[in-house]
Write a protein that holds these residues in place. Sequence first.
Motif, PDB file in Angstrom:
ATOM      1  N   SER A 114      40.420  36.912  42.444  1.00 13.49           N
ATOM      2  CA  SER A 114      40.865  35.700  42.363  1.00 13.49           C
ATOM      3  C   SER A 114      41.891  35.476  43.327  1.00 13.49           C
ATOM      4  O   SER A 114      42.588  36.222  44.004  1.00 13.49           O
ATOM      5  N   ASN A 115      42.630  34.318  43.169  1.00 18.40           N
ATOM      6  CA  ASN A 115      43.867  34.046  43.938  1.00 18.40           C
ATOM      7  C   ASN A 115      44.942  34.619  43.735  1.00 18.40           C
ATOM      8  O   ASN A 115      46.015  34.777  44.458  1.00 18.40           O
ATOM      9  N   LYS A 116      44.984  35.382  42.320  1.00 18.61           N
ATOM     10  CA  LYS A 116      46.402  35.757  41.747  1.00 18.61           C
ATOM     11  C   LYS A 116      46.100  37.480  41.260  1.00 18.61           C
ATOM     12  O   LYS A 116      46.816  37.849  40.819  1.00 18.61           O
ATOM     13  N   SER A 117      44.957  37.874  41.694  1.00 17.91           N
ATOM     14  CA  SER A 117      44.652  39.357  41.411  1.00 17.91           C
ATOM     15  C   SER A 117      44.181  40.153  42.563  1.00 17.91           C
ATOM     16  O   SER A 117      43.649  39.505  43.464  1.00 17.91           O
ATOM     17  N   ASP A 228      44.276  38.947  35.270  1.00 19.73           N
ATOM     18  CA  ASP A 228      44.396  37.487  35.581  1.00 19.73           C
ATOM     19  C   ASP A 228      44.112  36.629  34.378  1.00 19.73           C
ATOM     20  O   ASP A 228      43.219  36.034  34.129  1.00 19.73           O
ATOM     21  N   GLU A 230      45.375  33.604  33.785  1.00 12.46           N
ATOM     22  CA  GLU A 230      45.026  32.197  34.066  1.00 12.46           C
ATOM     23  C   GLU A 230      43.563  32.129  34.556  1.00 12.46           C
ATOM     24  O   GLU A 230      43.027  31.148  34.146  1.00 12.46           O
ATOM     25  N   THR A 231      43.016  32.693  35.382  1.00 11.06           N
ATOM     26  CA  THR A 231      41.490  32.870  35.510  1.00 11.06           C
ATOM     27  C   THR A 231      40.602  32.853  34.265  1.00 11.06           C
ATOM     28  O   THR A 231      39.882  32.060  34.354  1.00 11.06           O
TER      29      THR A 231
END
Length: 279
Positions: A114-117, A228, A230-231
Amino acid sequence: MVDWCNKTSGSKHLVDEILQSIFFLGKINSVPFSPEEIIPEEELLSDLKKKYSRPFQCYDTQVPRRSPFSCVLDMVVLGQGPENENQIKQILSDLVKCLKPGFLVSSTICVSKSNKSSKQYGVSMSTTGPNAGRIVIAASCLSSYWDDFIAGAVMTYYPEKTKKQYFDGTIRLPAGVTCKAYSINSGSEMEPCKSCGNLFGLHTTYNKEWPYGNCAEVESLSNLFKKDSETKQQSTPTSDTCTPENREKARQASLKALGTVLKTIQFNKWSGEFYRASV
């Protein structure tokens, strides 16, 4: 694995876990194998019994939370670092080519991001025969090894390939999440199967429907959700039937199915526990 453990800090628990998983699967094989038959070298066997006594004590009373090659994957990722995707794939490919084809070896690796992991990995079930697969899939769901959203999606179908009418825990991944599977042997990218399309909304034209929970995408996305939050929250199941009460009903159905399989293969000493390494 033992050699890798000696070179990889913080990995002793993975050797403990893989030993118990292999011994359990050896015991329930159609032709059972004892730990002594699996590890015939007396010196190595003696050394392992001293360093890792619990797998020898618990393989015939506890169910493993995951299949052996999942532990191998964790060892490689821990040693190489999750950013080194090509090295991880190559090491696993080289290892698979040295092992007996199909026996406790995964065929597929999945990489999710993901964008954050950082990249999160998973492998397909490394079990032999339908009973072993059903057992370990249930254990991964019921023992909290898999993230609860992922387990809920799998239990929507488990143990059959028919969707439950009273519970739908399937999810749809948000934009920005990638989830790609590859053949461990050849390295070629693999299209998601119909099961993964149903569980996670992955686009596919492939009509093969593997047992739900068998594929590498399941473990990979579970690891992503653990990293993550949020995801994960953006992937919350949307069905009106996905209630705590219905989820518990599906959980109890999965537990009952697990008990039935264990009874069928005469694994009669199950303590009700799922094995956790203690080293």
